[in-house]
Design a protein around this motif. Structure first.
Motif, mmCIF file in Angstrom:
data_model
loop_
_atom_site.group_PDB
_atom_site.id
_atom_site.type_symbol
_atom_site.label_atom_id
_atom_site.label_comp_id
_atom_site.label_asym_id
_atom_site.label_seq_id
_atom_site.Cartn_x
_atom_site.Cartn_y
_atom_site.Cartn_z
ATOM 1 N N LEU A 99 -19.695 -9.424 12.094
ATOM 2 C CA LEU A 99 -18.768 -8.886 13.090
ATOM 3 C C LEU A 99 -17.414 -9.598 13.024
ATOM 4 O O LEU A 99 -16.362 -8.967 13.117
ATOM 5 N N GLY A 100 -17.456 -10.920 12.835
ATOM 6 C CA GLY A 100 -16.215 -11.676 12.682
ATOM 7 C C GLY A 100 -15.448 -11.237 11.447
ATOM 8 O O GLY A 100 -14.223 -11.042 11.488
ATOM 9 N N GLY A 101 -16.164 -11.063 10.340
ATOM 10 C CA GLY A 101 -15.527 -10.596 9.108
ATOM 11 C C GLY A 101 -14.928 -9.219 9.274
ATOM 12 O O GLY A 101 -13.825 -8.940 8.797
ATOM 13 N N LEU A 102 -15.663 -8.349 9.966
ATOM 14 C CA LEU A 102 -15.163 -6.996 10.211
ATOM 15 C C LEU A 102 -13.887 -7.032 11.038
ATOM 16 O O LEU A 102 -12.908 -6.345 10.722
ATOM 17 N N SER A 103 -13.878 -7.833 12.093
ATOM 18 C CA SER A 103 -12.701 -7.938 12.952
ATOM 19 C C SER A 103 -11.481 -8.417 12.160
ATOM 20 O O SER A 103 -10.390 -7.833 12.258
ATOM 21 N N ARG A 104 -11.646 -9.457 11.355
ATOM 22 C CA ARG A 104 -10.537 -9.980 10.547
ATOM 23 C C ARG A 104 -10.060 -8.947 9.529
ATOM 24 O O ARG A 104 -8.857 -8.733 9.354
ATOM 25 N N ASN A 105 -11.020 -8.302 8.852
ATOM 26 C CA ASN A 105 -10.656 -7.311 7.831
ATOM 27 C C ASN A 105 -9.955 -6.100 8.432
ATOM 28 O O ASN A 105 -8.991 -5.575 7.847
ATOM 29 N N MET A 106 -10.432 -5.642 9.595
ATOM 30 C CA MET A 106 -9.777 -4.494 10.235
ATOM 31 C C MET A 106 -8.346 -4.835 10.608
ATOM 32 O O MET A 106 -7.440 -4.016 10.444
ATOM 33 N N PHE A 107 -8.109 -6.062 11.091
ATOM 34 C CA PHE A 107 -6.745 -6.440 11.456
ATOM 35 C C PHE A 107 -5.854 -6.532 10.216
ATOM 36 O O PHE A 107 -4.731 -6.030 10.213
ATOM 37 N N ARG A 108 -6.358 -7.142 9.161
ATOM 38 C CA ARG A 108 -5.549 -7.254 7.934
ATOM 39 C C ARG A 108 -5.231 -5.858 7.367
ATOM 40 O O ARG A 108 -4.109 -5.606 6.922
ATOM 41 N N LYS A 109 -6.225 -4.973 7.381
ATOM 42 C CA LYS A 109 -5.991 -3.604 6.897
ATOM 43 C C LYS A 109 -4.950 -2.890 7.758
ATOM 44 O O LYS A 109 -4.093 -2.174 7.246
ATOM 45 N N TRP A 110 -5.061 -3.066 9.070
ATOM 46 C CA TRP A 110 -4.126 -2.421 10.003
ATOM 47 C C TRP A 110 -2.698 -2.894 9.752
ATOM 48 O O TRP A 110 -1.772 -2.087 9.729
ATOM 49 N N THR A 111 -2.507 -4.207 9.542
ATOM 50 C CA THR A 111 -1.153 -4.702 9.285
ATOM 51 C C THR A 111 -0.609 -4.124 7.979
ATOM 52 O O THR A 111 0.549 -3.718 7.916
ATOM 53 N N GLY A 112 -1.452 -4.076 6.945
ATOM 54 C CA GLY A 112 -1.011 -3.506 5.670
ATOM 55 C C GLY A 112 -0.689 -2.035 5.774
ATOM 56 O O GLY A 112 0.345 -1.569 5.273
ATOM 57 N N LYS A 113 -1.557 -1.287 6.448
ATOM 58 C CA LYS A 113 -1.360 0.155 6.609
ATOM 59 C C LYS A 113 -0.054 0.464 7.343
ATOM 60 O O LYS A 113 0.606 1.461 7.064
ATOM 61 N N ASN A 114 0.323 -0.419 8.253
ATOM 62 C CA ASN A 114 1.515 -0.185 9.061
ATOM 63 C C ASN A 114 2.755 -0.909 8.545
ATOM 64 O O ASN A 114 3.779 -0.957 9.231
ATOM 65 N N GLY A 115 2.669 -1.453 7.338
ATOM 66 C CA GLY A 115 3.849 -1.999 6.674
ATOM 67 C C GLY A 115 4.302 -3.369 7.128
ATOM 68 O O GLY A 115 5.444 -3.763 6.854
ATOM 69 N N PHE A 116 3.430 -4.118 7.787
ATOM 70 C CA PHE A 116 3.800 -5.469 8.212
ATOM 71 C C PHE A 116 3.671 -6.441 7.039
ATOM 72 O O PHE A 116 2.750 -6.336 6.249
ATOM 73 N N LEU A 117 4.602 -7.377 6.969
ATOM 74 C CA LEU A 117 4.550 -8.434 5.958
ATOM 75 C C LEU A 117 4.569 -9.776 6.683
ATOM 76 O O LEU A 117 5.572 -10.135 7.294
ATOM 77 N N PHE A 118 3.457 -10.488 6.634
ATOM 78 C CA PHE A 118 3.380 -11.786 7.289
ATOM 79 C C PHE A 118 3.039 -12.856 6.268
ATOM 80 O O PHE A 118 2.270 -12.611 5.334
ATOM 81 N N GLY A 119 3.600 -14.046 6.463
ATOM 82 C CA GLY A 119 3.297 -15.161 5.570
ATOM 83 C C GLY A 119 1.831 -15.523 5.617
ATOM 84 O O GLY A 119 1.228 -15.860 4.599
ATOM 85 N N ASP A 120 1.249 -15.424 6.811
ATOM 86 C CA ASP A 120 -0.172 -15.694 6.971
ATOM 87 C C ASP A 120 -0.609 -15.190 8.340
ATOM 88 O O ASP A 120 0.227 -14.916 9.212
#
Length: 196
Positions: A99-120
């Motif tokens: 569940l923790g992995g899913l939560s992290r992966n969904m957030f990373r995918k969401w940022t990428g899908k929406n064009g966000f660029l973060f250092g970390d």
């Protein structure tokens, strides 16, 4: 400038999501529009709030649109040489299980899908969030932290961090000399440019 931002309530409009989906789920209008959690907003039990979270966690994490101009402003700030990071206590994200992995992966995918660029992206525990966010702010030498949650904003401000407080119904009373209230990502952009 090093800029850190929260996710929920800053990159997204968490209140609007909770009002719209909560009214459908709970079957009535909010009883406390200034509440932070859906239990507070709708006067429901923690058990019912948990069921709401189960039902709509995917919708929130994957389908919710970012706040207006959030991605564009982040992109402009990056192109001007600013460093942007996310420091979030996204639900379940620090759990060391699927569940923790899913939560992290969904957030990373969401940022990428929406064009966000973060250092970390730094994920904080939902317990003791204010000191953990301060620790990450210090680790990256953040000049500014953008947040919406009252206790976090005050804790950071009291510990010398400049906070841009994203205006929300649940943080209207928050004031501190290190806190500047903002209402949009365009305002954030103007504020950062005025600091240079």
């Amino acid at each position: 400038m090093v800029i850190a931002t929260d996710a929920d309530g800053v990159l997204t409009d968490m209140s609007e999501f909770n009002y719209i989906y909560g009214e459908k789920f709970f079957g009535h209008k909010p009883v406390d529009p200034a509440g932070y959690t859906t239990a507070e907003i709708f006067g429901e039990s923690k058990a019912r709030e948990f069921l709401f979270g189960l039902r709509h966690f995917y919708d929130y994490c994957c389908r919710l649109e970012p706040r207006e101009n959030a991605s564009a402003v982040c992109g402009k700030l990056c192109s001007q040489g600013h460093s942007l990071y996310v420091i979030t206590a996204r639900k379940f994200s620090t759990m060391k299980n699927p569940l923790g992995g899913l939560s992290r992966n969904m957030f990373r995918k969401w940022t990428g899908k929406n064009g966000f660029l973060f250092g970390d992206i730094f994920f904080c525990s939902e317990k003791n969030t204010p000191p953990r966010k301060l620790e990450y702010c210090r680790r990256i030498s953040a000049d500014i932290m953008i947040d919406d949650k009252p206790d976090i904003a005050l804790y950071l401000a009291e510990n010398g961090v400049k906070v841009l407080l994203f205006d929300a119904p649940y943080n209207k009373q928050v004031k501190h000399e290190n806190i500047t209230r903002v209402h949009s990502w365009d305002e954030i952009y103007s504020f950062v440019n005025s600091c240079e």
